[in-house]
Design an enzyme around this catalytic site. Structure first.
Site, PDB file in Angstrom:
ATOM      1  N   ARG A 111     -49.648  -5.998 -56.177  1.00 49.88           N
ATOM      2  CA  ARG A 111     -50.860  -5.152 -56.643  1.00 49.88           C
ATOM      3  C   ARG A 111     -50.171  -3.769 -56.835  1.00 49.88           C
ATOM      4  O   ARG A 111     -50.780  -2.416 -57.877  1.00 49.88           O
ATOM      5  CB  ARG A 111     -51.788  -4.236 -55.893  1.00 49.88           C
ATOM      6  N   TRP A 142     -51.702   3.351 -54.337  1.00 50.38           N
ATOM      7  CA  TRP A 142     -51.053   3.986 -56.095  1.00 50.38           C
ATOM      8  C   TRP A 142     -50.754   4.994 -56.704  1.00 50.38           C
ATOM      9  O   TRP A 142     -51.981   4.877 -56.265  1.00 50.38           O
ATOM     10  CB  TRP A 142     -51.430   2.368 -56.652  1.00 50.38           C
ATOM     11  N   ASN A 147     -58.998   2.517 -50.542  1.00 49.25           N
ATOM     12  CA  ASN A 147     -58.471   1.836 -52.536  1.00 49.25           C
ATOM     13  C   ASN A 147     -59.974   2.410 -53.003  1.00 49.25           C
ATOM     14  O   ASN A 147     -60.524   1.848 -52.356  1.00 49.25           O
ATOM     15  CB  ASN A 147     -57.940   0.206 -52.324  1.00 49.25           C
ATOM     16  N   GLY A 148     -59.392   2.834 -53.963  1.00 47.22           N
ATOM     17  CA  GLY A 148     -60.478   3.281 -54.956  1.00 47.22           C
ATOM     18  C   GLY A 148     -61.020   5.326 -55.380  1.00 47.22           C
ATOM     19  O   GLY A 148     -59.204   5.554 -55.253  1.00 47.22           O
ATOM     20  N   LYS A 173     -51.714  -5.126 -60.516  1.00 47.65           N
ATOM     21  CA  LYS A 173     -51.601  -5.984 -60.478  1.00 47.65           C
ATOM     22  C   LYS A 173     -53.085  -5.780 -60.786  1.00 47.65           C
ATOM     23  O   LYS A 173     -54.011  -6.911 -61.949  1.00 47.65           O
ATOM     24  CB  LYS A 173     -52.082  -7.225 -59.608  1.00 47.65           C
ATOM     25  N   LYS A 185     -46.823  -7.996 -72.738  1.00 49.05           N
ATOM     26  CA  LYS A 185     -45.384  -9.070 -72.671  1.00 49.05           C
ATOM     27  C   LYS A 185     -43.978  -7.462 -72.385  1.00 49.05           C
ATOM     28  O   LYS A 185     -44.027  -7.236 -71.465  1.00 49.05           O
ATOM     29  CB  LYS A 185     -45.171 -10.277 -72.206  1.00 49.05           C
ATOM     30  N   GLU A 244     -50.139  -9.997 -77.659  1.00 50.03           N
ATOM     31  CA  GLU A 244     -50.006 -10.318 -75.820  1.00 50.03           C
ATOM     32  C   GLU A 244     -47.984 -10.330 -75.943  1.00 50.03           C
ATOM     33  O   GLU A 244     -47.742 -10.083 -74.979  1.00 50.03           O
ATOM     34  CB  GLU A 244     -50.264 -11.427 -75.443  1.00 50.03           C
ATOM     35  N   CYS A 253     -54.126   0.015 -54.820  1.00 48.54           N
ATOM     36  CA  CYS A 253     -53.421   0.376 -53.540  1.00 48.54           C
ATOM     37  C   CYS A 253     -53.543  -1.258 -52.630  1.00 48.54           C
ATOM     38  O   CYS A 253     -54.719  -2.458 -52.952  1.00 48.54           O
ATOM     39  CB  CYS A 253     -54.769   1.089 -52.847  1.00 48.54           C
ATOM     40  N   HIS A 275     -48.398  -0.715 -95.016  1.00 49.53           N
ATOM     41  CA  HIS A 275     -49.173   0.610 -94.761  1.00 49.53           C
ATOM     42  C   HIS A 275     -48.613   1.647 -94.237  1.00 49.53           C
ATOM     43  O   HIS A 275     -49.553   2.776 -93.726  1.00 49.53           O
ATOM     44  CB  HIS A 275     -50.422   0.917 -94.584  1.00 49.53           C
ATOM     45  N   GLU A 314     -45.076  -4.084 -71.265  1.00 46.94           N
ATOM     46  CA  GLU A 314     -45.072  -3.360 -69.631  1.00 46.94           C
ATOM     47  C   GLU A 314     -43.537  -4.354 -68.854  1.00 46.94           C
ATOM     48  O   GLU A 314     -43.190  -3.261 -67.703  1.00 46.94           O
ATOM     49  CB  GLU A 314     -46.053  -4.175 -68.981  1.00 46.94           C
TER      50      GLU A 314
HETATM   51  O1  M6R Z   1     -57.170  -9.061 -63.805  1.00 50.11           O
HETATM   52  P1  M6R Z   1     -57.784  -8.707 -65.156  1.00 50.11           P
HETATM   53  O2  M6R Z   1     -57.396  -9.784 -65.943  1.00 50.11           O
HETATM   54  O3  M6R Z   1     -59.460  -8.371 -65.379  1.00 50.11           O
HETATM   55  O4  M6R Z   1     -56.692  -7.519 -65.791  1.00 50.11           O
HETATM   56  C1  M6R Z   1     -56.483  -6.877 -67.045  1.00 50.11           C
HETATM   57  C2  M6R Z   1     -55.793  -6.170 -67.278  1.00 50.11           C
HETATM   58  O5  M6R Z   1     -55.233  -5.985 -66.776  1.00 50.11           O
HETATM   59  C3  M6R Z   1     -54.117  -7.534 -67.026  1.00 50.11           C
HETATM   60  O6  M6R Z   1     -54.144  -8.343 -68.154  1.00 50.11           O
HETATM   61  C4  M6R Z   1     -52.530  -6.727 -67.376  1.00 50.11           C
HETATM   62  O7  M6R Z   1     -52.580  -6.198 -68.706  1.00 50.11           O
HETATM   63  C5  M6R Z   1     -51.851  -7.460 -67.347  1.00 50.11           C
HETATM   64  N1  M6R Z   1     -50.570  -6.542 -66.642  1.00 50.11           N
HETATM   65  C6  M6R Z   1     -50.947  -7.961 -67.990  1.00 50.11           C
HETATM   66  O8  M6R Z   1     -49.553  -8.775 -68.241  1.00 50.11           O
END
Ligand code: M6R
Length: 608
Positions: free
Chosen positions: A27, A75, A101-102, A603, A485, A481, A2, A504, A488
């Site tokens: 976010r 969110w 938020n939280g 985010k 990418k 990674e 949020c 395997h 997501e």
């Molecule tokens: O802010 P942070 O680096 O702690 O965030 C960690 C993950 O949430 C973040 O890397 C997430 O996996 C990204 N969306 C990947 O692109």
């Protein structure tokens, strides 16, 4: 997660709230709302979906007159995205309004108690409990009611609050969720993150855990949980405001990918002085570095993938054993931490709930902690014993690119430094290693300049159902990674596999035309991965290989080859990831996905 914005001042609040919320869109959210005191009552407007809907509904805020207000992008956690569940939330008499938020962990217990006292709840949210609890404790003095609820509420919260009886004030409180205060010329603001206030001010206060801020249009006061006044220092934000804007790029993600050469330079250059690595902020003597018995790297998502790469680099270069943990696992697995261990927490936001909890866990056990963090003044940056900043600037796209690249650089610097101090590399080798590091920015630039080639390739895979990423050693870490990418931002199912592990089980998923991206940058493993590529192709896979310039052998094995320039074997991730980022980006664009704000994602993940 949020986003919160609040304003009190000379100007109309609603347009400022909407503008501020738009800067927090990265976010992630599924509904939005604002509350404005109109001189008599607190009016609330909410809308499900994009902020645009709320802006249209209120004619860009013009229908909500008033100079005091709070706003929120939600969110969904407790209850589906709906108008009723969207914030702000009122008490029953509509005299107190709250954005949050939280997660209030004991909200069910509190809700039941309040219900027995006659309070009626409209939403399914945990937040509404706060509005009613404030009402319960409010006897005309807002600060007193706020400190009382802080003793009752468990969990994490950043709150923005307005009391109808005190319309000349906005209240802000935080515990384990980020919240800042901006001190502007014609008014004061609260926000979840700095970009929301940058248009109005660069003077910012970071509210710490269990602190309260009371804003009037001219003043800002800070109080602790006992209601005692405290003094805080103002920080001047020196980011270029354009850093938080798209600057002509179609998406933040594209802009941020293009910022990577600069990000790498900014993270690297200040730490290379007269031919050696100087990491002043590490605050560790050579003796302490020599004594490190083990490194634990703890992080989430892409930052975790940086950790997986770093394991190969620390172990290979500095010969220090490394364990890498997902923060959500580390915090509950009762880890064995030796007294001379070093725990490194990697986080872009510095607010990720699991990473923060893991850091606290390590601290409780008396182990030295180091945060590799991007957001200055964030929780992890403040709470770690030492902090090494990645100078990536604000990263807005949910999918990380430039912060990831900067994190890699920070870990390389540490590994080379540790290797040098522990006598694992010769002084003359260090010169070559530093040269390779300093070449990375222009090599990344060169790779970015080939974007059209990758775009054309990506357009062929817009309809793909499954994509696999494979590699060995460091290449496996890059594959993880690359796979994250893609999934997501394009919503295509994708998995990363250690190339040797395919047979395997996973190879049974390969069908005619399945795309497999093979990362092949480790010379001593070329032959091994090439035989995996052959196995895959003989089962119908289309293999895209990302490899070093000069590896011509691979052309016979793979269907399509992307070359990256030569670098030190431990730094190949910084180059190989560029085509993989571009590939994901163009698949997402081609599919018409919301590149910067992929569905269901946030985010900064400030809840468990
Ligand atoms: O802010 P942070 O680096 O702690 O965030 C960690 C993950 O949430 C973040 O890397 C997430 O996996 C990204 N969306 C990947 O692109």
């Amino acid at each position: 997660m949020c986003g919160i914005v609040g304003y009190i001042g000379e100007s109309q609040a609603a347009p400022i709230l909407l503008e501020g919320l738009s800067k927090l869109e990265y976010r992630g959210y599924d509904s939005a709302g604002i509350a404005v005191y109109d001189g008599e009552n607190i009016k609330v407007q909410k809308a499900v979906g994009r902020l645009k809907v709320l802006s249209e509904m209120t004619h860009d805020g013009a229908t909500m007159q008033g100079v005091v207000g709070i706003g929120h992008t939600r969110w969904a956690t407790h209850g589906a995205p709906s108008n009723t569940n969207a914030h702000p939330h009122y008490n029953q008499a509509e005299t107190i309004v709250v954005v949050h938020n939280g997660i209030i962990e004991n909200y069910m217990k509190l809700r039941k108690r309040l219900e027995t006292k006659g309070y009626q709840f409209l939403s399914e949210t945990d937040t509404e409990v706060v509005a009613h609890l404030l009402d319960y404790y409010y006897k005309g003095e807002p600060l007193e009611a706020i400190t009382k609820i802080m003793h009752r509420v468990e969990g994490s919260y950043a709150l923005g609050i307005i009391f109808k009886d005190h319309p000349e004030q906005v209240y802000a409180v935080r515990k384990d969720s980020p919240l800042i205060v901006g001190h502007g010329k014609d008014g004061n603001l609260i926000a979840s993150d700095v970009p929301a206030v940058l248009k109005y001010t660069r003077n910012v206060y970071f509210i710490l855990n269990e602190e309260i801020a009371v804003l009037t249009k001219e003043t800002i006061g800070f109080y602790n949980v006992d209601g005692e006044e405290i003094q805080k220092e103002c920080t001047t934000i020196d980011w270029d405001i354009n850093a938080a804007e798209k600057g002509g790029y179609e998406h933040f993600m594209l802009k941020e990918m293009y910022e990577q050469p600069q990000t790498v330079r900014d993270t690297l250059n200040p730490r290379i002085k007269e031919g050696s690595i100087v990491i002043e902020e590490l605050g560790m003597s050579d003796e302490e570095i020599q004594k490190i018995s083990k490194i634990h790297i703890v992080a989430c998502g892409s930052a975790y993938h940086v950790g997986v790469t770093a394991k190969y680099v620390f172990e290979g270069m500095a010969r220090i054993p490394v364990e890498v943990d997902l923060a959500s696992e580390f915090r509950y697995r009762n880890p064995i931490l030796e007294k001379d261990a070093l725990v490194i927490i990697i986080s872009q936001s510095g607010e990720t709930a699991d990473s923060l909890a893991a850091l606290r866990e390590a601290k409780i056990r008396g182990v030295k902690t180091l945060g590799i963090v991007n957001v200055v003044g964030s929780s992890i940056a403040r709470e770690a014993d030492k902090v090494m900043y990645t100078w990536a600037g604000p990263e807005i796209a949910v999918a990380t690119t430039k912060a990831y690249s900067a994190q890699l650089i920070a870990t390389y610097l540490l590994a080379v430094k540790f290797a040098q101090v522990r006598g694992e590399v010769l002084e003359e080798e260090v010169t070559g290693i530093l040269k390779d590091l300093q070449k990375l920015p222009e090599q990344i630039e060169m790779l970015l300049s080939h974007k059209e080639k990758i775009q054309r390739f990506a357009n062929r895979y817009i309809a793909a159902k499954d994509v696999f990423f494979v590699g060995r050693g460091i290449d496996y870490a890059i594959s993880m990674e690359g796979s994250l990418k893609l999934k997501e931002i394009s919503y295509i199912h994708s998995e990363a596999y250690a190339a040797g592990e395919l047979k395997h089980g996973t190879i049974s998923l390969i069908e005619e035309g399945t795309l497999v991206a093979a990362v092949v940058t480790q010379e001593d493993l070329y032959k091994k991965t090439i035989s995996n590529i052959v196995e895959l192709r003989s089962r119908g896979a289309f293999v895209l290989a990302v490899t070093n310039t000069g590896n011509t052998e691979i052309q016979k094995a793979a269907d399509y080859v992307i070359y990256i320039p030569q670098t030190n074997r431990y730094f190949t991730n910084s180059l190989a990831i560029i085509p993989l980022q571009l590939f994901s980006y163009y698949v997402s664009v081609g599919k018409g996905c919301d590149v910067d704000k992929p569905r269901n994602l946030a985010k900064s993940v400030t809840v468990e």
